[in-house]
Scaffold this motif. Structure first.
Motif, short mmCIF file in Angstrom:
data_model
loop_
_atom_site.label_atom_id
_atom_site.label_comp_id
_atom_site.label_asym_id
_atom_site.label_seq_id
_atom_site.Cartn_x
_atom_site.Cartn_y
_atom_site.Cartn_z
N ASN A 127 0.84 -1.19 0.00
CA ASN A 127 0.00 0.00 0.00
C ASN A 127 0.88 1.25 0.00
O ASN A 127 1.95 1.26 0.61
N LEU A 128 0.41 2.27 -0.68
CA LEU A 128 1.02 3.60 -0.65
C LEU A 128 -0.05 4.55 -0.16
O LEU A 128 -1.16 4.57 -0.69
N ASN A 129 0.26 5.32 0.88
CA ASN A 129 -0.68 6.30 1.41
C ASN A 129 -0.11 7.69 1.18
O ASN A 129 1.04 7.96 1.51
N LEU A 130 -0.95 8.59 0.64
CA LEU A 130 -0.56 9.97 0.39
C LEU A 130 -1.22 10.89 1.41
O LEU A 130 -2.44 10.89 1.55
N ASN A 131 -0.43 11.64 2.13
CA ASN A 131 -0.94 12.67 3.05
C ASN A 131 -1.95 12.13 4.05
O ASN A 131 -2.87 12.84 4.46
N ASP A 132 -1.85 10.89 4.46
CA ASP A 132 -2.80 10.27 5.40
C ASP A 132 -4.23 10.34 4.91
O ASP A 132 -5.17 10.36 5.71
N GLU A 133 -4.42 10.39 3.58
CA GLU A 133 -5.78 10.52 3.05
C GLU A 133 -6.10 9.49 1.98
O GLU A 133 -7.14 8.86 2.02
N LEU A 150 -3.21 4.08 -2.39
CA LEU A 150 -2.99 3.62 -3.76
C LEU A 150 -2.33 2.24 -3.72
O LEU A 150 -1.58 1.93 -2.80
N ASP A 151 -2.61 1.46 -4.75
CA ASP A 151 -1.94 0.17 -4.90
C ASP A 151 -0.56 0.39 -5.50
O ASP A 151 -0.32 1.36 -6.20
N THR A 152 0.34 -0.53 -5.21
CA THR A 152 1.64 -0.54 -5.86
C THR A 152 1.75 -1.85 -6.62
O THR A 152 1.18 -2.86 -6.22
N ASP A 153 2.47 -1.86 -7.73
CA ASP A 153 2.61 -3.04 -8.57
C ASP A 153 4.07 -3.31 -8.86
O ASP A 153 4.91 -2.43 -8.71
N ASP A 154 4.35 -4.52 -9.34
CA ASP A 154 5.70 -4.93 -9.72
C ASP A 154 6.71 -4.61 -8.61
O ASP A 154 7.79 -4.09 -8.87
N ASN A 155 6.33 -4.92 -7.39
CA ASN A 155 7.18 -4.64 -6.23
C ASN A 155 8.30 -5.65 -6.14
O ASN A 155 8.06 -6.86 -6.18
N CYS A 208 3.41 2.72 -9.03
CA CYS A 208 2.14 3.09 -8.41
C CYS A 208 1.35 3.92 -9.41
O CYS A 208 1.87 4.35 -10.43
N GLU A 209 0.09 4.12 -9.09
CA GLU A 209 -0.74 4.99 -9.92
C GLU A 209 -0.10 6.37 -9.97
O GLU A 209 0.50 6.83 -9.00
N THR A 217 -0.77 13.23 -12.49
CA THR A 217 -1.47 13.52 -13.75
C THR A 217 -2.40 12.39 -14.17
O THR A 217 -3.06 12.49 -15.20
N ASN A 218 -2.46 11.30 -13.40
CA ASN A 218 -3.31 10.15 -13.70
C ASN A 218 -3.05 9.54 -15.07
O ASN A 218 -3.97 9.05 -15.73
N LYS A 219 -1.79 9.58 -15.53
CA LYS A 219 -1.43 8.97 -16.81
C LYS A 219 -0.76 7.64 -16.55
O LYS A 219 -1.31 6.81 -15.85
N ASP A 220 0.40 7.42 -17.11
CA ASP A 220 1.12 6.16 -16.95
C ASP A 220 1.54 5.97 -15.50
O ASP A 220 1.76 6.94 -14.78
N PRO A 221 1.70 4.71 -15.09
CA PRO A 221 2.16 4.46 -13.71
C PRO A 221 3.52 5.11 -13.44
O PRO A 221 4.33 5.27 -14.34
N LEU A 222 3.71 5.51 -12.19
CA LEU A 222 4.97 6.12 -11.76
C LEU A 222 5.89 5.05 -11.18
O LEU A 222 5.46 4.24 -10.36
N LYS A 223 7.13 5.08 -11.58
CA LYS A 223 8.12 4.21 -10.97
C LYS A 223 8.57 4.88 -9.67
O LYS A 223 8.70 6.10 -9.61
#
Length: 164
Positions: free
Chosen positions: A103-109, A112-117, A137-138, A142-148
């Motif tokens: 799991n990835l949490n942003l600003n305690d709010e 997001l899922d993480t992949d290829d960990n 992760c997502e 910009t909600n485009k390609d996944p971020l490494k």
């Protein structure tokens, strides 16, 4: 405790300093499982005023309940694990359920899922356990390609002195 979290966005690289992290092996449901928690500081002194990072001052990552073939953190050095974001498993009553491992949490709010960990464990120069975690992760910007992303951290045994 030392460490850095980096997100590789096409427009800029976001860099977070790690405030706290821990790693442990837990015996759960007759299995050895990995638990990792990493939390960044919310210090933004190193960030430009127009950086995307100003909108996301703090992040945290977790790994929970992922079965591993070792029974203590002392045996993690030299090991590498590929961890899916989740897995579908049958529960005690025969129903299928999704088990989330990362799991990835942003600003305690926002979670997001993480992949290829992939988590790789080793030792630093002083003999402390270190970990490199690379994944995707997502794109929360910009909600485009996944971020490494890449996390590098060292788990130190801090000694607490308690006065009588």
């Amino acid at each position: 405790m030392k460490g850095l979290i980096k997100f590789y966005h096409p427009d800029e690289t976001l860099e977070y300093h790690i405030r706290k992290c821990f790693c442990k092996v837990v015996f759960l449901n007759n299995k050895n499982t990995l638990v990792v928690e990493i939390e960044s500081s919310d210090d933004l002194e190193h960030v430009e005023e127009d950086s995307y990072q100003n909108e996301y001052p703090q992040v945290s990552f977790t790994v929970e309940d992922f079965e591993i073939p070792v029974d203590s953190i002392l045996k993690l050095s030299g090991k590498s694990f590929k961890i899916p974001a989740f897995e579908e498993k049958e529960n005690e009553i025969g129903d299928m359920e999704d088990i989330f491992y990362t799991n990835l949490n942003l600003n305690d709010e926002e979670d997001l899922d993480t992949d290829d960990n992939e988590l790789k464990f080793g030792k630093d120069e002083e003999g402390n356990l270190k970990m490199i975690w690379i994944g995707y992760c997502e794109d929360f910007i910009t909600n485009k390609d996944p971020l490494k992303f890449k996390i590098s951290c060292v788990f130190t045994n801090d000694i607490l002195n308690i006065e009588d």
